[in-house]
Design a protein around this motif. Structure first.
Motif, short mmCIF file in Angstrom:
data_model
loop_
_atom_site.label_atom_id
_atom_site.label_comp_id
_atom_site.label_asym_id
_atom_site.label_seq_id
_atom_site.Cartn_x
_atom_site.Cartn_y
_atom_site.Cartn_z
N ALA A 39 -5.99 -12.18 -6.23
CA ALA A 39 -6.79 -11.21 -5.48
C ALA A 39 -8.22 -11.13 -6.00
O ALA A 39 -9.16 -10.93 -5.22
CB ALA A 39 -6.13 -9.83 -5.57
N ALA A 40 -8.39 -11.30 -7.29
CA ALA A 40 -9.71 -11.17 -7.90
C ALA A 40 -10.54 -12.44 -7.81
O ALA A 40 -11.72 -12.43 -8.15
CB ALA A 40 -9.57 -10.75 -9.36
N ALA A 41 -9.94 -13.53 -7.35
CA ALA A 41 -10.66 -14.81 -7.28
C ALA A 41 -10.59 -15.35 -5.86
O ALA A 41 -9.64 -16.06 -5.50
CB ALA A 41 -10.04 -15.82 -8.25
N GLU A 135 10.51 6.77 3.43
CA GLU A 135 9.34 6.78 4.33
C GLU A 135 8.95 5.34 4.61
O GLU A 135 8.64 4.57 3.70
CB GLU A 135 8.18 7.56 3.71
N LEU A 136 8.94 4.98 5.89
CA LEU A 136 8.63 3.63 6.33
C LEU A 136 7.13 3.47 6.52
O LEU A 136 6.52 4.11 7.38
CB LEU A 136 9.37 3.34 7.64
N GLU A 137 6.54 2.60 5.69
CA GLU A 137 5.10 2.38 5.72
C GLU A 137 4.79 0.90 5.51
O GLU A 137 5.64 0.12 5.09
CB GLU A 137 4.40 3.18 4.60
N VAL A 138 3.54 0.56 5.77
CA VAL A 138 2.97 -0.74 5.40
C VAL A 138 1.82 -0.46 4.46
O VAL A 138 1.11 0.55 4.61
CB VAL A 138 2.49 -1.51 6.64
N ALA A 139 1.63 -1.32 3.47
CA ALA A 139 0.53 -1.15 2.53
C ALA A 139 -0.39 -2.35 2.58
O ALA A 139 0.04 -3.48 2.83
CB ALA A 139 1.05 -0.96 1.11
N VAL A 140 -1.66 -2.09 2.34
CA VAL A 140 -2.64 -3.16 2.17
C VAL A 140 -2.94 -3.29 0.68
O VAL A 140 -2.98 -2.29 -0.04
CB VAL A 140 -3.94 -2.86 2.97
N VAL A 141 -3.09 -4.52 0.23
CA VAL A 141 -3.45 -4.80 -1.16
C VAL A 141 -4.90 -5.26 -1.17
O VAL A 141 -5.28 -6.21 -0.47
CB VAL A 141 -2.54 -5.88 -1.77
N VAL A 142 -5.72 -4.57 -1.95
CA VAL A 142 -7.15 -4.88 -2.02
C VAL A 142 -7.36 -6.19 -2.78
O VAL A 142 -6.72 -6.44 -3.81
CB VAL A 142 -7.92 -3.72 -2.69
N GLY A 143 -8.27 -7.01 -2.28
CA GLY A 143 -8.54 -8.29 -2.91
C GLY A 143 -9.96 -8.45 -3.41
O GLY A 143 -10.32 -9.50 -3.96
N ARG A 144 -10.77 -7.44 -3.21
CA ARG A 144 -12.17 -7.56 -3.63
C ARG A 144 -12.70 -6.17 -3.94
O ARG A 144 -12.50 -5.24 -3.16
CB ARG A 144 -12.99 -8.20 -2.51
N ALA A 145 -13.37 -6.02 -5.07
CA ALA A 145 -13.91 -4.72 -5.47
C ALA A 145 -15.02 -4.30 -4.51
O ALA A 145 -15.74 -5.14 -3.95
CB ALA A 145 -14.44 -4.78 -6.90
N GLY A 146 -15.14 -3.00 -4.32
CA GLY A 146 -16.21 -2.51 -3.47
C GLY A 146 -16.40 -1.02 -3.60
O GLY A 146 -15.47 -0.28 -3.95
N GLN A 147 -17.60 -0.58 -3.35
CA GLN A 147 -17.96 0.84 -3.34
C GLN A 147 -18.71 1.12 -2.05
O GLN A 147 -19.55 0.32 -1.62
CB GLN A 147 -18.82 1.19 -4.55
N ASP A 148 -18.38 2.25 -1.41
CA ASP A 148 -19.03 2.61 -0.14
C ASP A 148 -18.96 1.45 0.85
O ASP A 148 -19.94 1.04 1.47
CB ASP A 148 -20.49 3.02 -0.37
N ARG A 252 -10.52 -1.55 -6.29
CA ARG A 252 -10.49 -2.72 -7.17
C ARG A 252 -9.40 -3.69 -6.72
O ARG A 252 -8.43 -3.30 -6.07
CB ARG A 252 -10.20 -2.28 -8.61
N PRO A 253 -9.52 -4.96 -7.09
CA PRO A 253 -8.46 -5.92 -6.75
C PRO A 253 -7.10 -5.44 -7.24
O PRO A 253 -6.95 -5.01 -8.39
CB PRO A 253 -8.91 -7.19 -7.49
#
Length: 337
Positions: A39-41, A135-148, A252-253
């Protein structure tokens, strides 16, 4: 691409997943490469997959224990399905109204990154609870750091998607939320994440004209379907959730953001609110909960007995305290003044 964490023959590893549904196999990635590393690369995932498929022996998923696919720095859980909110509000106070503030922003709370369980792990009943829910959900995994992060560019921050089950002790949650501080012990005993992470390219064909992923979601208890919805019925896209989460701070990743529980039986509490009774009943040891998400996969966990509350350290209720503003200070002869 799909990525999993697994344990096989006493060894834990991160793997690329290959094969058709029901016949998946795991190919270990090189060395100690983790999902966080990928995710970080940016760009490393395809290369890592190609190496694994070429160089690693295939391990049938059926022969391995699937672990949570990522060890996230943080877990945020949103509440983005209006229908879910309507049903749960009714179960709590009999009202059908969704508060106006819900429509203003995609609200979330932080949950426990140390309470994650794998796709097929047993889930103990939380100590002191008798009203357990899924609770049935889907999650996203962040792959790149970011602000705003700009919502229009937030897709650049997505590494992939996975199934998310926010196990909920409704009786503990109800007491806690009367303090107006959000859920805590009602939520932190277990969260299922799995069976693997699917990269966005595999799901683009499900995207509708408004940018939502129209994935079919289904929930089963002991083989009986109790919930069915589309992920596209959420009030916000994952890109908008990432943008809101990053407002004034960082994502963050590896950070995990849950969609919130879907409607139409995405949890038992919603059905209780609509039916006016606990039907189906709260989960008990022996119940098997299976959650399926189109394009991603399924998780299936058995509920088992948890720790006996009477055997755990006792935390007393708050004691009556004074409101004096000065300490009682001992004098030189050992008395107090």
């Amino acid at each position: 691409m799909r990525f999993a964490r697994a344990r096989h023959a006493g060894t834990e590893f991160t793997a690329a997943v290959a094969g058709d549904p029901g016949q998946e196999v795991l190919h270990a990635l090189k060395g100690t490469t983790s999902v966080l590393d990928l995710a970080a690369a940016p760009g490393s995932a395809a290369e890592a997959t190609a190496w694994a498929l070429r160089s690693s022996a295939a391990v049938p998923v059926a022969d391995a224990q699937l672990l949570p696919p990522v060890q996230p720095p943080s877990v945020r859980d949103f509440v983005t399905f209006e229908e879910h909110v309507e049903g749960v509000v009714r179960s709590v106070d009999g009202s059908t109204a969704v508060v106006p503030e819900w429509y203003e922003a995609p609200t979330f709370y932080f949950t426990n990154p140390h309470g994650l369980v794998g796709a097929h792990d047993d889930v103990p009943v939380p100590p002191g609870s008798s009203v357990l829910d899924f609770e049935l959900e889907v999650a996203v995994v962040v792959g790149r750091a970011g602000q705003d992060v700009d919502p229009a560019r937030a897709g650049e921050h997505v590494f992939g998607y996975t199934v998310f089950n926010d196990w909920s002790a409704r009786d503990l949650q109800r007491r806690e939320m009367r303090v107006n501080l959000g859920p805590a012990k009602g939520k932190d005993s277990a969260t299922t994440l799995g069976p693997w992470i699917v990269t966005p390219d595999e799901l683009e064909g499900f995207r509708d004209d408004e940018g939502f992923l129209a994935l079919e979601l289904q929930a089963f208890v002991d083989g009986e379907r109790v919930g069915h919805d589309l992920l596209s019925n959420a009030g916000w896209t994952f890109e908008e959730m990432i943008a809101y989460a990053s407002r004034g701070t960082w994502v963050r990743p590896g950070d995990v953001l849950g969609s919130g529980t879907c409607g139409n039986g995405g949890c038992l509490a919603e059905l209780w609110g609509r039916r006016g009774r606990q039907d189906p009943p709260p989960l008990r040891p022996g119940n098997v909960v299976r959650l399926e998400v189109e394009g991603i996969g399924a998780v299936q966990n058995r509920v088992v007995p948890g720790a006996d509350l009477a055997a755990l350290p006792v935390v007393p209720p708050a004691r009556t305290r004074s409101r004096r503003r000065e300490r009682a200070v001992p004098d030189v002869v050992g008395g107090a003044r």
